[in-house]
Design a protein around this motif. Structure first.
Motif, PDB file in Angstrom:
ATOM      1  N   ASN A   1      58.931  12.939 -27.389  1.00 19.02           N
ATOM      2  CA  ASN A   1      58.925  12.449 -28.731  1.00 19.02           C
ATOM      3  C   ASN A   1      58.948  13.680 -29.708  1.00 19.02           C
ATOM      4  O   ASN A   1      59.955  13.966 -30.354  1.00 19.02           O
ATOM      5  CB  ASN A   1      57.888  11.590 -29.083  1.00 19.02           C
ATOM      6  N   ASP A   2      57.853  14.323 -29.437  1.00 17.50           N
ATOM      7  CA  ASP A   2      57.525  15.252 -30.850  1.00 17.50           C
ATOM      8  C   ASP A   2      58.020  16.645 -30.104  1.00 17.50           C
ATOM      9  O   ASP A   2      57.091  17.771 -30.679  1.00 17.50           O
ATOM     10  CB  ASP A   2      56.152  15.282 -31.073  1.00 17.50           C
TER      11      ASP A   2
ATOM     12  N   THR B   1      56.362  12.817 -37.331  1.00 12.88           N
ATOM     13  CA  THR B   1      55.364  12.434 -36.018  1.00 12.88           C
ATOM     14  C   THR B   1      54.650  11.414 -36.248  1.00 12.88           C
ATOM     15  O   THR B   1      54.141  10.460 -35.274  1.00 12.88           O
ATOM     16  CB  THR B   1      54.555  13.503 -35.695  1.00 12.88           C
TER      17      THR B   1
END
Lengths: 347, 502
Positions: free
Chosen positions: B128-129, B59
């Motif tokens: 994204n995470d 991340t």
């Protein structure tokens, strides 16, 4: 007991701003001692016209106005003849002290100059611990330093109860200014804005006049023995500035910009070259008996680093520059444009 | 960086090559968190913590390296703190989640984050995470093993941040406002997303005992640390954010009439106007206004750094700050920033990492960039004098804390000495003070010596250092005589009774 103020040079640049601030905080006893009448007199202010070096003139003003605090701003600035400068700045101050002591005036605030410690060398963040130089940079600095010593020594004597302090203001500018602003705006009108002497990394301290005026009021209040900060102020000198030193040439450029001009191309004249040129100019002027266009003094003035540390004033006087440089410049140019209009009308 | 690109660099930018090489040799990744000796601190022996470290790498590319270098347990604490905030951020950021769904999730996050077994897999596929939240139970497990004093700090900050984020998300979805209006709104937003991070890590430093207990109370300074980073990123990421319809710049700055007036146009009404051709000049004036706003935090951040005492903590805090001011300098008066994502060069970053080791050097890095920024400013810029003043403030700070007339010289033997610049007027004062202090110290010692003498009944007169030196010489000489005498005596005795020993 209500305070009563006598401001010497009260019709002048700094003095008039001090008078204005005093009236704005509803002081009822404000008097001015000046050699020239005010262009814009205020009915609330008692005016005494006279010469500060004349013992009778000043003693009478003190007798009549019966002040509890004298704010002594009257002085001759750079450029005046040497003997006149010493007479007004040193002897005048001596007269003020004598009259204050003779009439048991309790407080005296003296307007000094940041240049009293200047010896021609760079000074970055100089504070009040710096000594007076053995060889003063010029006559003005010498006269102000002598006067300041007299004023501060008076506090030590203490037999008359006169408490004193000295405010070393740096690079005054603002509306009503007859030195910095007219000089720089004059350069603009003459089209001399594209020359830069030195590399413009040297920071310089400026003070917008209302900020300096405010410092005088703060100092006057703190000279009263009952004030909790009295001991930190009586007999002390303080540097006063806007607390925002900027590279020297940024100041005129910001002024010119405010007046709508930005020079397209800037020619940088290195300091060393400028010094040599200045010597030649001075020699030529000496031979022909004219005013030199460039002097070593001026080269030194614009290429040295000169700014002070105002922590002591912040701590003891609770001084904090109220107006920013931006605001000062805006107001100054506004004033200059206005006064230019009225000057043109007169012609 | 591959071997090939390093070779190219050697030919094109030899100085940068040297910097990077030095960086690789001396500075890259000192700490191995997977080593058994570090397990006690890093928790690498636990499967859940190992997964957390992996998530940190996934991340955060820029921070993970710096975080691991912080000594002791702090690295693990900061790692977990980071992951919690990243989880929160992933919910806030997700545009596929409706407000009704988002609100309770955000506002309960400080509870969810310590609810064993909680995971979340409703994030949009492009988030994204999202994987972090899918496996969030590992973070929760690790948080629950923490000492309560650390967990309290993390949860307290989480609560504050989730509230701020939920408020912003709610406002955005209900009022349809796209722009941040006031500078104060901008400051508050940055406080929520970055200032609070500064506050959190600062409190972790204090609680861990690595820094002074009162450091955790320096909220204003800690906030400024966060704001300096966040605002710099917000400026640099202009284009990327605008393309994604994320607008962080406050209208109070970009919509200023004065920037339009300076080029004879009206004020901007949309943020996207700044990258449209023909608007270059006005866009740069807006950018200057934004840069002035960040520079206001620089002095606070220097103040903060001066309070730190642990080296690895200092590095952790200082490196992002020097990167920020370098980035600011890169962006300032650089129109490219409006067209693409710009970054400082690798070698510059490496050099900053190597030099950000003590407050004095960091202050000088700040000062040098401030000078560079100032040299790029032009009088036409409506913020010209403000830039000049802001850069002057940094210079003032350096001069007050590390005056330029004092330099430190290192001799060949490795001893360091401070040297005063005789050209500077302050040297006289410093020298006089030094001399006075020395004299005082002598007086004190002599007074103490004479008092001692009196107590023993034999008053000794006060003298200066030379007298004492003579006295010492006398004792040395006396001792020498004694040793010599004993030696001679022994030889004499030996010779005298020599025959008896045989």
């Amino acid at each position: 007991m209500p305070e009563s103020y006598l401001v010497t040079g009260g019709n002048g640049l700094l003095g008039s701003h001090i008078v204005r601030l005093l009236l704005e905080r509803s002081e009822t006893a404000v008097a001015v001692f000046d050699i020239a009448p005010s262009a814009d007199p205020d009915p609330r202010v008692r005016v005494f016209l006279g010469d500060v070096t004349n013992r009778e003139d000043f003693a009478r003003a003190v007798k009549d106005s019966n002040p509890t605090c004298i704010i002594h701003t009257a002085a001759l600035i750079q450029g005046a003849p040497k003997d006149a400068m010493f007479r007004v700045n040193v002897e005048g101050t001596r007269r003020v002290i004598e009259a204050a002591r003779a009439d048991w005036v309790p407080k005296l605030v003296f307007t000094s100059s940041a240049s009293v410690v200047f010896d021609g060398r760079d000074q970055a963040g100089v504070d009040e611990s710096a000594p007076y130089p053995d060889v003063p940079f010029d006559d003005y600095n010498a006269s102000k330093a002598m006067a300041e010593r007299l004023v501060l020594a008076t506090n030590e004597e203490g037999d008359s109860g006169l408490k004193t302090c000295s405010l070393r203001v740096a690079g005054l500018f603002g509306p009503g200014d007859r030195n910095a602003i007219p000089g720089l705006m004059g350069a603009l009108e003459a089209g001399r804005t594209s020359m830069q002497i030195g590399n413009n990394t040297n920071k310089f301290d400026f003070t917008y006049i209302p900020n300096a005026a405010l410092a005088h009021l703060l100092a006057a209040d703190r000279l009263s023995p009952s004030h909790p900060k009295h001991d930190l102020v009586a007999g002390q000198a303080f540097f006063i500035s806007n607390g925002a030193p900027v590279p020297f040439w940024d100041f005129p450029r910001a002024l010119w910009k405010e007046a709508g001009h930005v020079s397209a191309k800037i020619t940088v004249l290195p300091r060393g070259v400028a010094m040599v040129l200045a010597v030649l100019f001075e020699f030529w002027a000496w031979v022909t008996g004219t005013q030199p266009l460039l002097t070593r003094f001026r080269v030194a003035m614009v290429t040295t680093t000169r700014w002070c540390d105002i922590s002591k004033a912040r701590e003891a006087l609770d001084y904090e520059p109220k107006y920013s440089m931006d605001e000062g410049i805006r107001k100054s140019v506004e004033w200059w444009m206005e006064s230019k209009k009225s000057r043109e009308k007169q012609l | 960086m591959g071997v090939m690109s390093m070779l190219v660099l050697l030919l094109t930018h030899p100085v940068e090559f040297r910097t990077l090489l030095q960086y690789k040799i001396w500075h890259e990744a000192n700490r191995d968190i997977s080593a058994p000796s570090e397990w006690k601190h890093s928790g690498w022996d636990r499967k859940s913590m190992r997964r957390c470290w992996e998530f940190l790498d996934l991340t955060s590319r820029s921070f993970s390296g710096v975080i691991k270098e912080v000594e002791g347990d702090l690295a693990r604490l900061i790692c977990l703190f980071y992951l919690v905030l990243r989880g929160l951020d992933t919910i806030e950021d997700d545009m596929t989640l409706p407000d009704e769904k988002k609100q309770p999730l955000l506002r309960r996050f400080h509870e969810l984050t310590v609810t064993p077994g909680w995971t979340f897999n409703e994030n949009g596929p492009d988030e994204n995470d999202r994987q972090l939240l899918v496996e969030y139970n590992v973070v929760i497990d690790e948080l629950l093993t923490l000492d309560a004093k650390y967990r309290d700090v993390i949860l307290d900050i989480t609560l504050k941040m989730e509230t701020g984020m939920a408020d912003y998300a709610h406002r955005a979805s209900t009022t349809g406002e796209v722009y941040v209006e006031k500078i104060s709104d901008y400051d508050l937003y940055c406080h929520y997303v970055a200032g609070l991070v500064g506050e959190g890590v600062t409190r972790l430093f204090s609680v861990s005992g690595k820094e002074a207990p009162w450091l955790g109370e320096q909220l204003e300074l800690a906030n400024s640390m966060g704001l300096m980073l966040q605002k710099t990123n917000i400026i640099r990421d202009y284009r990327e954010d605008v393309e994604d319809k994320r607008y962080f710049w406050p209208r109070e700055i970009w919509g200023r009439e004065i920037y339009g007036k300076a080029v004879g146009r009206p004020a901007f009404t949309e943020m996207a106007q700044m990258y449209q051709p023909g608007n270059e000049q006005q866009a740069l004036w807006v950018q200057s206004g934004m840069v002035v706003d960040v520079l206001g935090h620089a002095v606070d951040s220097l103040d903060y750094l001066r309070l730190l005492k642990t080296q690895s903590v200092f590095n952790f805090c200082a490196i992002p700050q020097t990167m920020a001011i370098a980035t600011l300098c890169l962006c300032f008066m650089n129109y490219e920033m409006f067209q693409r994502n710009i970054k400082i060069r690798k070698a510059e970053a490496a050099s900053l990492i190597m030099r950000s080791t003590n407050p004095r050097d960091v202050a000088y890095i700040f000062r040098d960039y401030a000078r560079k920024i100032h040299s790029k400013a032009v009088p036409e810029d409506p913020s010209f004098l403000q830039i000049s003043v802001a850069c002057g403030k940094i210079e003032q700070w350096c001069e007050q804390h590390y005056p330029s007339f004092v330099s430190v010289s290192a001799s060949a033997s490795g001893t360091r000495q401070q040297v005063f610049d005789s050209y500077d007027a302050r040297s006289q004062v410093a020298e006089a003070t030094e001399k006075r202090d020395q004299e005082r110290a002598w007086q004190k010692r002599l007074a103490a010596a004479s008092a001692n003498g009196k107590a023993n009944g034999a008053a000794k007169p006060l003298g200066d250092g030379k007298e004492e030196f003579k006295e010492i010489l006398m004792y040395v000489f006396g001792a020498f005589l004694l040793v010599f005498g004993v030696g001679v005596g022994a030889v004499w005795l030996f010779l005298r009774y020599y025959d008896r020993f045989l």
